[in-house]
Design an enzyme around this catalytic site. Structure first.
Site, short mmCIF file in Angstrom:
data_model
loop_
_atom_site.label_atom_id
_atom_site.label_comp_id
_atom_site.label_asym_id
_atom_site.label_seq_id
_atom_site.Cartn_x
_atom_site.Cartn_y
_atom_site.Cartn_z
CD GLU A 90 4.20 44.08 22.34
OE1 GLU A 90 3.27 43.30 22.07
OE2 GLU A 90 4.13 45.31 22.23
CB CYS A 103 4.24 35.42 17.60
SG CYS A 103 4.04 36.91 16.61
CB CYS A 110 6.37 48.63 12.53
SG CYS A 110 6.06 48.01 10.86
CB CYS A 114 -0.96 48.61 8.87
SG CYS A 114 0.11 47.78 7.70
CB CYS A 117 -0.96 47.74 12.94
SG CYS A 117 0.34 46.81 13.76
N GLY A 160 7.16 44.82 13.51
CA GLY A 160 8.17 45.03 12.47
C GLY A 160 7.81 44.35 11.17
CG LEU A 216 -5.36 40.33 0.55
CD1 LEU A 216 -4.42 40.80 -0.53
CD2 LEU A 216 -6.20 39.15 0.04
CG HIS A 217 -4.98 42.98 6.49
ND1 HIS A 217 -5.17 41.68 6.93
CD2 HIS A 217 -3.84 43.41 7.11
CE1 HIS A 217 -4.20 41.36 7.77
NE2 HIS A 217 -3.38 42.38 7.89
CG ASN A 291 -6.29 40.75 19.38
OD1 ASN A 291 -7.13 40.27 20.12
ND2 ASN A 291 -5.28 40.04 18.89
CB CYS A 334 1.55 43.33 16.55
SG CYS A 334 0.86 42.08 15.57
#
Ligand code: SAH
Length: 343
Positions: A90, A103, A110, A114, A117, A160, A216-217, A291, A334
């Site tokens: 993508e 992007c 990946c 996370c 994600c 990724g 960071l999150h 999202n 993503c």
């Protein structure tokens, strides 16, 4: 056969020398590929027939197949590209007031895992080659060519982990940045990492002028390790020591990305911790609406809470921005489009 897009300018110069050809032709060939954006060697009208035959013997000019294209009401376009081996990748074209930004993805799937994600729903199949990364940008430029517009910014923030595919990403960016390549200035290129410390240390020594963004999150190890497995390998202390070393060598402001996850990381406690973490550092934090990913239980913070969190940081002297939502009516998170397609 090898894709010619996998060659940096210096690779191409070396190749020409190895064939007893003049290395200065590399710049001409680059202009054909990245400025005129031809798709057939025969169109290189100032290159000798003999050299063209040689190039054809060793390389292909291979673009990516568009498997899907979603267009959002705000103009965001999400591409699903198919690689030669069938792998799906993508890329997103976004419109900002400062220009067009692409992007791009760095891997097929990946492995960072996370918890919020969509990319990690599908494990990494393989790294993307530098040519495949360059081609995502080139395909997006081709789309912009229809309106005589120019791609001005690149962010390596798609699927990724760029520092898990370090060499290919750096080569791709050198082609994207090259004055004979896609000519996108260093300050308009950003790499986003989840915190792969050896990659940050290596990148810091290169003295490239690309922007570095860190996902960071969470501002404490307990929460961050829950959300991002990478934090167990490289906890905050180690991450920030690598970042400080980076800042000592580079005079660039760091960007921290911070997803706003409702009830998870958006309270006053986290705002205070962020202030402590960023104090005295040349950095700003970008708050990002989450999202929704249907397979995950996370929700984005309410607008009200997002603004409250923003104000808390701002009032405490933290350099902070609140990102506008882009493309939330399409599969813009993503990995979302790819995951949905493969279902
Ligand atoms: N691996 C790199 C780059 C790819 S992810 C990194 O982690 O930075 C790019 C950014 O998108 C990261 O900040 C990531 O946490 C964020 N992201 C992942 N899922 C998202 C979602 N559903 N909504 C908004 N941002 C998301």
């Amino acid at each position: 056969m090898k894709s010619i897009y996998d060659l940096s300018l210096s690779d191409l110069q070396e190749y020409l020398v190895s064939k007893n050809l003049k290395p200065f032709h590399a710049k001409q060939i680059f202009r054909w590929l990245y400025d005129k954006r031809i798709t057939d060697f025969d169109e290189m009208s100032d290159i000798s027939k003999k050299m063209i035959e040689q190039l054809k013997e060793d390389f292909v000019i291979e673009s990516l197949a568009v498997r899907d294209l979603q267009v959002s009401k705000d103009g965001t376009k999400k591409f699903l590209f198919e690689m030669k081996d069938g792998a799906l990748v993508e890329s997103v074209l976004m419109i900002f007031d400062y220009g067009f930004s692409a992007c791009v993805s760095s891997q097929v799937g990946c492995n960072m895992g996370c918890s919020f994600c969509a990319s990690g729903l599908l494990k990494k199949q393989r790294d993307l080659s530098s040519g495949e990364i360059v081609c995502q940008a080139l395909m997006i430029q081709n789309e912009l060519d229809k309106d005589n517009e120019r791609l001005g910014n690149i962010v390596v923030m798609g699927t990724g982990e760029p520092f898990d595919n370090y060499d290919n990403v750096m080569k791709a960016l050198s082609i994207i940045n090259d004055p004979f390549g896609l000519m996108i200035g260093s300050r308009h290129i950003s790499i986003s990492t989840c915190g792969v410390v050896p990659g940050i240390r290596r990148f810091g020594k290169e003295n490239l002028q690309y922007n570095l963004a860190i996902s960071l999150h969470a501002p404490n190890d307990e929460l961050r390790s829950k959300l991002m497995p990478i934090n167990r390998a490289y906890p905050l202390k180690e991450l920030f020591s690598a970042l400080d070393e980076y800042s000592d060598n580079n005079n660039l402001r760091l960007t921290f990305e911070y997803l706003l996850l409702k009830g998870v990381n958006d309270s006053k406690k986290e705002a205070d911790e962020i202030r402590q973490l960023l104090k005295g550092r040349n950095a700003y934090i970008n708050l990002i609406p989450y999202n929704k990913v249907s397979e995950k239980e996370f929700e984005t913070s309410s607008d009200e809470n997002a603004l409250r969190f923003y104000d808390l940081l701002k009032k405490n002297g933290v350099a902070v921005t609140l990102r506008q939502k882009k493309g939330d009516d399409i599969d813009a998170a993503c990995g979302q489009l790819r995951a949905n397609k493969l279902k």
